[in-house]
Scaffold this active site. Structure first.
Site, PDB file in Angstrom:
ATOM      1  CG  PHE A  11      54.727 -35.643 -30.414  1.00  0.00           C
ATOM      2  CD1 PHE A  11      55.175 -35.209 -29.170  1.00  0.00           C
ATOM      3  CD2 PHE A  11      53.718 -34.915 -31.049  1.00  0.00           C
ATOM      4  CE1 PHE A  11      54.625 -34.086 -28.565  1.00  0.00           C
ATOM      5  CE2 PHE A  11      53.174 -33.793 -30.463  1.00  0.00           C
ATOM      6  CZ  PHE A  11      53.617 -33.384 -29.215  1.00  0.00           C
ATOM      7  CB  THR A  35      57.692 -41.001 -38.636  1.00  0.00           C
ATOM      8  OG1 THR A  35      56.606 -41.544 -37.863  1.00  0.00           O
ATOM      9  CG2 THR A  35      57.364 -41.124 -40.109  1.00  0.00           C
ATOM     10  N   GLY A  36      59.181 -42.530 -35.952  1.00  0.00           N
ATOM     11  CA  GLY A  36      59.461 -42.363 -34.524  1.00  0.00           C
ATOM     12  C   GLY A  36      60.893 -42.743 -34.216  1.00  0.00           C
ATOM     13  CG  ASN A 104      46.620 -55.960 -39.776  1.00  0.00           C
ATOM     14  OD1 ASN A 104      45.877 -56.827 -40.229  1.00  0.00           O
ATOM     15  ND2 ASN A 104      47.667 -55.505 -40.435  1.00  0.00           N
ATOM     16  CE1 TYR A 150      48.224 -38.482 -40.865  1.00  0.00           C
ATOM     17  CE2 TYR A 150      47.140 -36.362 -41.142  1.00  0.00           C
ATOM     18  CZ  TYR A 150      47.700 -37.327 -40.323  1.00  0.00           C
ATOM     19  OH  TYR A 150      47.744 -37.133 -38.959  1.00  0.00           O
ATOM     20  CE1 TYR A 164      36.950 -54.748 -38.928  1.00  0.00           C
ATOM     21  CE2 TYR A 164      37.203 -56.093 -36.961  1.00  0.00           C
ATOM     22  CZ  TYR A 164      37.443 -55.882 -38.299  1.00  0.00           C
ATOM     23  OH  TYR A 164      38.165 -56.800 -39.019  1.00  0.00           O
ATOM     24  CB  THR A 180      49.170 -32.096 -30.362  1.00  0.00           C
ATOM     25  OG1 THR A 180      47.773 -32.308 -30.521  1.00  0.00           O
ATOM     26  CG2 THR A 180      49.542 -32.335 -28.922  1.00  0.00           C
TER      27      THR A 180
HETATM   28  P1  NAD Z   1      54.872 -39.580 -34.927  1.00  0.00           P
HETATM   29  O1  NAD Z   1      55.405 -39.728 -36.316  1.00  0.00           O
HETATM   30  O2  NAD Z   1      55.740 -38.974 -33.905  1.00  0.00           O
HETATM   31  O3  NAD Z   1      54.395 -40.999 -34.377  1.00  0.00           O
HETATM   32  C1  NAD Z   1      53.860 -41.989 -35.200  1.00  0.00           C
HETATM   33  C2  NAD Z   1      54.543 -43.300 -34.846  1.00  0.00           C
HETATM   34  O4  NAD Z   1      53.979 -44.352 -35.626  1.00  0.00           O
HETATM   35  C3  NAD Z   1      56.045 -43.281 -35.159  1.00  0.00           C
HETATM   36  O5  NAD Z   1      56.770 -43.698 -34.028  1.00  0.00           O
HETATM   37  C4  NAD Z   1      56.186 -44.245 -36.330  1.00  0.00           C
HETATM   38  O6  NAD Z   1      57.441 -44.884 -36.356  1.00  0.00           O
HETATM   39  C5  NAD Z   1      55.023 -45.189 -36.078  1.00  0.00           C
HETATM   40  N1  NAD Z   1      54.561 -45.879 -37.300  1.00  0.00           N
HETATM   41  C6  NAD Z   1      54.189 -45.317 -38.474  1.00  0.00           C
HETATM   42  N2  NAD Z   1      53.823 -46.274 -39.350  1.00  0.00           N
HETATM   43  C7  NAD Z   1      53.958 -47.466 -38.699  1.00  0.00           C
HETATM   44  C8  NAD Z   1      53.732 -48.814 -39.051  1.00  0.00           C
HETATM   45  N3  NAD Z   1      53.314 -49.166 -40.271  1.00  0.00           N
HETATM   46  N4  NAD Z   1      53.946 -49.777 -38.127  1.00  0.00           N
HETATM   47  C9  NAD Z   1      54.385 -49.469 -36.876  1.00  0.00           C
HETATM   48  N5  NAD Z   1      54.622 -48.195 -36.476  1.00  0.00           N
HETATM   49  C10 NAD Z   1      54.419 -47.208 -37.385  1.00  0.00           C
HETATM   50  O7  NAD Z   1      53.496 -38.794 -35.063  1.00  0.00           O
HETATM   51  P2  NAD Z   1      52.545 -38.227 -33.910  1.00  0.00           P
HETATM   52  O8  NAD Z   1      52.497 -36.775 -34.091  1.00  0.00           O
HETATM   53  O9  NAD Z   1      52.892 -38.805 -32.600  1.00  0.00           O
HETATM   54  O10 NAD Z   1      51.159 -38.820 -34.394  1.00  0.00           O
HETATM   55  C11 NAD Z   1      50.603 -39.986 -33.797  1.00  0.00           C
HETATM   56  C12 NAD Z   1      49.181 -40.203 -34.322  1.00  0.00           C
HETATM   57  O11 NAD Z   1      48.384 -39.073 -33.993  1.00  0.00           O
HETATM   58  C13 NAD Z   1      49.123 -40.370 -35.836  1.00  0.00           C
HETATM   59  O12 NAD Z   1      48.174 -41.382 -36.129  1.00  0.00           O
HETATM   60  C14 NAD Z   1      48.633 -39.025 -36.316  1.00  0.00           C
HETATM   61  O13 NAD Z   1      47.863 -39.148 -37.494  1.00  0.00           O
HETATM   62  C15 NAD Z   1      47.773 -38.569 -35.158  1.00  0.00           C
HETATM   63  N6  NAD Z   1      47.703 -37.072 -35.099  1.00  0.00           N
HETATM   64  C16 NAD Z   1      48.738 -36.325 -34.599  1.00  0.00           C
HETATM   65  C17 NAD Z   1      48.626 -34.923 -34.571  1.00  0.00           C
HETATM   66  C18 NAD Z   1      49.703 -34.037 -33.997  1.00  0.00           C
HETATM   67  O14 NAD Z   1      49.493 -32.811 -33.876  1.00  0.00           O
HETATM   68  N7  NAD Z   1      50.868 -34.553 -33.601  1.00  0.00           N
HETATM   69  C19 NAD Z   1      47.471 -34.310 -35.081  1.00  0.00           C
HETATM   70  C20 NAD Z   1      46.466 -35.120 -35.610  1.00  0.00           C
HETATM   71  C21 NAD Z   1      46.572 -36.503 -35.592  1.00  0.00           C
END
Ligand code: NAD
Length: 319
Positions: A11, A35-36, A104, A150, A164, A180
């Site tokens: 997202f 999850t994407g 990484n 998490y 780092y 969001t």
């Molecule tokens: P999302 O699940 O839509 O996106 C996360 C993406 O990371 C996915 O496309 C998934 O396939 C990929 N992914 C997960 N593990 C992976 C791995 N080991 N290697 C490669 N790709 C991997 O979630 P999002 O809502 O877009 O969240 C993105 C980031 O923002 C996350 O780190 C989340 O913790 C952070 N975040 C989001 C929100 C929100 O409201 N959406 C709030 C707080 C923090």
């Protein structure tokens, strides 16, 4: 700049990719689709400023060519215990994305002498005893509780990012993202907004757990991306909250959703253990973002809902 975005098919990662390409940058997207979805980046396939690698950030990462910035967004993020994609149900993958993935990606930034931005979360505050949450509040997290995979992974990720910075002088940033919403969000992520918006579009009564006095605040994705990029271009190394501080009760929120969607079905109240398990209050203090980045959200809930509804309708087969 040539910018590596992990989690690019998610997202937030896909919106960031869109915005950076529109701004004239080159994006190297990386994702393992846990999850994407490829659908989130399909529209970028033809762009000469987007290349994509299907990779797991928990494994060693090599990116050919120079990288000027690394944005680490890869992590399961859904808090819905019923969803197979929730971090509760991907506990080891979640800890590895936050711990090994951060290690990484920091390595990529170090070897490229690149800027680094870590996507952290308001969940590092746990069940907060301070309200609203300021960045100097250390949080209230149970290291063995169900959310720990998490919360603790992100807390470790923040510590490693600063390690780092302090030890290797990597030019790091940390953003603590609050709830969001917007197009391409996961309709099943279990948060109040998708749950209620789905019900409203299906002309069902909106389910309110408990008395509906629990509060929430939601930030529209374009505002979030704007704040993230301001942080990337700043020199701030300590964490910055980015989220919408407009707090409303679930009751008020449900009424706005029903009005915007013209849903005549009203509300239904359910007493459920869920209302006591959910955090009762969560709201960012964004004073640092205002002072350091000159940022605050501009898109109000009604406007954000209007921009999100077409995507929900398409997903629900109502378009
Ligand atoms: P999302 O699940 O839509 O996106 C996360 C993406 O990371 C996915 O496309 C998934 O396939 C990929 N992914 C997960 N593990 C992976 C791995 N080991 N290697 C490669 N790709 C991997 O979630 P999002 O809502 O877009 O969240 C993105 C980031 O923002 C996350 O780190 C989340 O913790 C952070 N975040 C989001 C929100 C929100 O409201 N959406 C709030 C707080 C923090």
């Amino acid at each position: 700049m040539r910018i590596l975005i992990t989690g690019a098919a998610g997202f937030l990662g896909s919106h960031l990719s869109d915005r950076l390409i529109t701004d004239g940058h080159q994006v190297v997207g990386l994702d393992n689709f846990i999850t994407g979805s490829p659908n989130n980046i399909a529209h970028l396939a033809a762009s000469e400023n987007f290349i994509f690698y299907k990779r797991d950030v928990s494994e060693y990462i090599f990116i050919p060519g120079k990288v000027d910035a690394v944005l680490h967004f890869a992590s399961p993020a859904s808090p819905n215990p019923q969803s197979p994609l929730a971090y509760f149900n991907l506990p080891i993958q979640t800890m590895k994305a936050g711990a090994l993935g951060t290690h990484n990606t920091l390595g990529v930034a170090k070897s490229n002498n690149a800027r680094y931005l870590l996507a952290s979360t308001s969940e590092i505050y746990g069940d907060p005893t301070v309200h609203p949450q300021t960045e100097d509040y250390a949080g209230n997290v149970d290291p063995t509780g169900p959310r720990a995979v998490y919360d603790e992974a992100k807390r470790f990720a923040e510590s490693l990012t600063l390690a780092y910075h302090r030890q290797h002088n990597v030019d790091t940033r940390i953003v603590r993202i609050f709830n969001t919403y917007g197009p391409r969000m996961d309709l099943e992520d279990g948060r109040a907004l998708p749950n209620l918006l789905k019900q409203a579009l299906l002309k069902q009564p909106l389910t309110i757990y408990g008395d509906g006095q629990q509060t929430r605040s939601f930030c529209y994705v374009d505002d979030l991306v704007d704040g993230l990029l301001r942080l990337l271009y700043s020199n701030e190394h300590m964490p910055v909250n980015i989220g919408n501080p407009v707090e409303m009760s679930l009751l008020q929120f449900a009424e706005i959703i029903n009005r915007v969607t013209q849903n005549p079905a009203g509300l239904t109240f359910v007493s459920d253990a869920r209302s006591s398990r959910d955090p009762q209050r969560r709201r960012p203090d964004i004073t640092r973002a205002q002072n350091i980045l000159g940022w605050q959200p501009k898109i109000d809930l009604e406007e954000g809902l209007r921009r999100t509804i077409p995507y929900f309708k398409e997903k629900l087969g109502l378009a």
